[in-house]
Design a protein around this motif. Structure first.
Motif, PDB file in Angstrom:
ATOM      1  N   PRO A 298      81.511  65.121  73.622  1.00 13.96           N
ATOM      2  CA  PRO A 298      81.462  65.657  74.998  1.00 13.96           C
ATOM      3  C   PRO A 298      80.198  66.474  75.285  1.00 13.96           C
ATOM      4  O   PRO A 298      79.560  66.285  76.327  1.00 13.96           O
ATOM      5  CB  PRO A 298      82.720  66.520  75.075  1.00 13.96           C
ATOM      6  CG  PRO A 298      83.649  65.919  74.074  1.00 13.96           C
ATOM      7  CD  PRO A 298      82.770  65.492  72.944  1.00 13.96           C
ATOM      8  N   LEU A 299      79.824  67.358  74.367  1.00 14.83           N
ATOM      9  CA  LEU A 299      78.631  68.167  74.606  1.00 14.83           C
ATOM     10  C   LEU A 299      77.350  67.376  74.387  1.00 14.83           C
ATOM     11  O   LEU A 299      76.324  67.670  75.016  1.00 14.83           O
ATOM     12  CB  LEU A 299      78.648  69.415  73.716  1.00 14.83           C
ATOM     13  CG  LEU A 299      79.612  70.522  74.152  1.00 14.83           C
ATOM     14  CD1 LEU A 299      79.558  71.703  73.207  1.00 14.83           C
ATOM     15  CD2 LEU A 299      79.297  70.981  75.575  1.00 14.83           C
ATOM     16  N   LEU A 300      77.388  66.380  73.498  1.00 11.31           N
ATOM     17  CA  LEU A 300      76.224  65.511  73.352  1.00 11.31           C
ATOM     18  C   LEU A 300      75.876  64.884  74.700  1.00 11.31           C
ATOM     19  O   LEU A 300      74.715  64.870  75.120  1.00 11.31           O
ATOM     20  CB  LEU A 300      76.507  64.408  72.324  1.00 11.31           C
ATOM     21  CG  LEU A 300      76.340  64.764  70.845  1.00 11.31           C
ATOM     22  CD1 LEU A 300      76.921  63.660  69.966  1.00 11.31           C
ATOM     23  CD2 LEU A 300      74.867  64.975  70.507  1.00 11.31           C
ATOM     24  N   ARG A 301      76.882  64.362  75.371  1.00 18.59           N
ATOM     25  CA  ARG A 301      76.651  63.745  76.684  1.00 18.59           C
ATOM     26  C   ARG A 301      76.160  64.783  77.689  1.00 18.59           C
ATOM     27  O   ARG A 301      75.241  64.524  78.474  1.00 18.59           O
ATOM     28  CB  ARG A 301      77.945  63.103  77.185  1.00 18.59           C
ATOM     29  CG  ARG A 301      78.424  61.911  76.352  1.00 18.59           C
ATOM     30  CD  ARG A 301      79.580  61.199  77.046  1.00 18.59           C
ATOM     31  NE  ARG A 301      80.108  60.111  76.240  1.00 18.59           N
ATOM     32  CZ  ARG A 301      81.169  60.218  75.437  1.00 18.59           C
ATOM     33  NH1 ARG A 301      81.821  61.386  75.350  1.00 18.59           N
ATOM     34  NH2 ARG A 301      81.583  59.191  74.735  1.00 18.59           N
ATOM     35  N   ALA A 302      76.762  65.970  77.654  1.00 18.07           N
ATOM     36  CA  ALA A 302      76.381  67.013  78.609  1.00 18.07           C
ATOM     37  C   ALA A 302      74.936  67.444  78.440  1.00 18.07           C
ATOM     38  O   ALA A 302      74.249  67.765  79.419  1.00 18.07           O
ATOM     39  CB  ALA A 302      77.310  68.218  78.457  1.00 18.07           C
ATOM     40  N   TYR A 303      74.448  67.438  77.192  1.00 19.72           N
ATOM     41  CA  TYR A 303      73.078  67.876  76.915  1.00 19.72           C
ATOM     42  C   TYR A 303      72.078  66.729  76.921  1.00 19.72           C
ATOM     43  O   TYR A 303      70.878  66.938  76.682  1.00 19.72           O
ATOM     44  CB  TYR A 303      73.014  68.585  75.555  1.00 19.72           C
ATOM     45  CG  TYR A 303      73.853  69.840  75.457  1.00 19.72           C
ATOM     46  CD1 TYR A 303      74.173  70.595  76.581  1.00 19.72           C
ATOM     47  CD2 TYR A 303      74.329  70.275  74.225  1.00 19.72           C
ATOM     48  CE1 TYR A 303      74.944  71.744  76.477  1.00 19.72           C
ATOM     49  CE2 TYR A 303      75.103  71.425  74.108  1.00 19.72           C
ATOM     50  CZ  TYR A 303      75.407  72.150  75.247  1.00 19.72           C
ATOM     51  OH  TYR A 303      76.171  73.294  75.134  1.00 19.72           O
ATOM     52  N   GLY A 304      72.547  65.505  77.183  1.00 22.77           N
ATOM     53  CA  GLY A 304      71.635  64.369  77.283  1.00 22.77           C
ATOM     54  C   GLY A 304      71.280  63.699  75.974  1.00 22.77           C
ATOM     55  O   GLY A 304      70.278  62.980  75.902  1.00 22.77           O
ATOM     56  N   TYR A 305      72.093  63.906  74.949  1.00 20.98           N
ATOM     57  CA  TYR A 305      71.865  63.233  73.664  1.00 20.98           C
ATOM     58  C   TYR A 305      72.729  61.971  73.574  1.00 20.98           C
ATOM     59  O   TYR A 305      73.837  61.938  74.122  1.00 20.98           O
ATOM     60  CB  TYR A 305      72.245  64.148  72.492  1.00 20.98           C
ATOM     61  CG  TYR A 305      71.348  65.347  72.306  1.00 20.98           C
ATOM     62  CD1 TYR A 305      70.082  65.215  71.761  1.00 20.98           C
ATOM     63  CD2 TYR A 305      71.790  66.627  72.640  1.00 20.98           C
ATOM     64  CE1 TYR A 305      69.267  66.324  71.568  1.00 20.98           C
ATOM     65  CE2 TYR A 305      70.982  67.741  72.459  1.00 20.98           C
ATOM     66  CZ  TYR A 305      69.719  67.578  71.916  1.00 20.98           C
ATOM     67  OH  TYR A 305      68.910  68.677  71.728  1.00 20.98           O
ATOM     68  N   PRO A 306      72.269  60.930  72.863  1.00 24.75           N
ATOM     69  CA  PRO A 306      73.119  59.761  72.637  1.00 24.75           C
ATOM     70  C   PRO A 306      74.269  60.108  71.692  1.00 24.75           C
ATOM     71  O   PRO A 306      74.098  60.895  70.763  1.00 24.75           O
ATOM     72  CB  PRO A 306      72.170  58.744  72.000  1.00 24.75           C
ATOM     73  CG  PRO A 306      71.114  59.568  71.335  1.00 24.75           C
ATOM     74  CD  PRO A 306      70.936  60.772  72.233  1.00 24.75           C
TER      75      PRO A 306
END
Length: 315
Positions: A298-306
């Motif tokens: 969830p936080l990966l997506r929020a921060y723009g990481y794959p």
């Protein structure tokens, strides 16, 4: 009122690099990880970033005299007891409330008061308008939010959690310590859970109205001048034309600092290379990459990481 730029995030995310570069700016005093000052420095007499033991460092001696009339007047056991009572990740939901129970509020403000005294004294010793504390701990930032004597601003440093996980598995020496010789290590699963918890806690601070600037490690290293300019503006600093002459896209020229505790990089002086550490792409086993990606999705997506990354570095 002391203006504090609190550098937060999970360790091994580039916070020490950010602190060291900030410390080269005029009007800034970088203090290192003040959260460890009480145990490692006052009690343990570990080495300051300047190389001197804490007890013989002229800078910290002057800070102690101004803040407390000398470090001998600090009841370290009281500070550590307060730390155990209020500065824990599990207390963040309570700290994030609009009101605190009276007894708990008194403890939080007493605990924050020790830090505020250090910040004020350091500002007086150096003439700095901005103090930088790279303690990283999200719970400490939530405690400092309750101080009426601080202008608190947070630089929230995030790095791809797979890179963080890989770094936490490495053996890193602690050259400043006479006892414990290595920094703590975590398993990838453990570091992934900590990454989630601490980064979410900083996001909560922003929702509570604390000024927060998110700094992505990968972007910062790719263009450190732009990253440092953004941080300076966020901290309320106006930079002159030559204030970033110590910095290029590939290296930085560092002078001696007085970081109280932190990554061994705080001892680095002179020219240091600035390059993105992507060793995790090949060094972190695929099972661990998938585990960390799933836990942190969830936080990966929020921060723009794959969410998923192959060994070659692609999605």
């Amino acid at each position: 009122m002391a203006r504090l730029l609190f550098v937060g995030g999970l360790g091994r995310s580039g916070t020490t690099l950010v602190e060291r570069l900030l410390g080269e700016l005029p009007g800034v005093c970088a203090l290192g990880e003040v959260v460890h000052l009480w145990k490692r420095d006052i009690r343990g007499d570990e080495r300051c970033g300047c190389g001197e033991h804490f007890s013989t460092c002229e800078f910290w001696t002057r800070v102690g005299e101004l803040a407390f009339g000398g470090w001998a007047n600090v009841d370290v056991y009281r500070v550590l007891a307060l730390q155990a009572a209020v500065e824990r990740t599990r207390h963040i939901p309570r700290l994030a409330g609009t009101r605190l129970p009276e007894e708990y509020r008194v403890r939080v403000r007493e605990y924050a008061g020790y830090y505020t005294a250090v910040y004020r004294a350091a500002a007086e010793v150096t003439g700095a308008s901005v103090l930088v504390d790279s303690s990283k701990h999200s719970a400490l930032a939530h405690c400092l939010r309750w101080s009426a004597e601080l202008d608190l601003r947070v630089a929230h440093v995030v790095r791809d959690p797979r890179g963080v996980a890989h770094s936490w598995t490495k053996v890193v020496a602690r050259p400043e310590a006479d006892g414990e010789s290595e920094m703590t290590r975590y398993s990838p699963g453990r570091s992934a859970m900590l990454w989630n918890a601490h980064n979410a806690a900083f996001g909560l601070l922003a929702r509570l109205g604390v000024p927060l600037l998110r700094v992505r490690y990968e972007q910062f290293v790719a263009d450190p001048r732009a990253g440092l300019e953004a941080l300076a503006a966020f901290a309320g600093l106006t930079l002159g034309e030559s204030d970033l002459d110590f910095l290029t896209e590939s290296h930085a020229d560092l002078t001696v600092g007085h970081s109280a505790a932190g990554n061994p990089m705080r001892f680095s002086v002179g020219r240091i290379p600035l390059r993105r550490d992507d060793g995790w792409v090949r060094g972190l086993p695929s099972t661990d990459r998938r585990l960390v990606g799933a836990v942190c999705a969830p936080l990966l997506r929020a921060y723009g990481y794959p969410v998923m990354v192959s060994r070659g570095g692609t999605r």
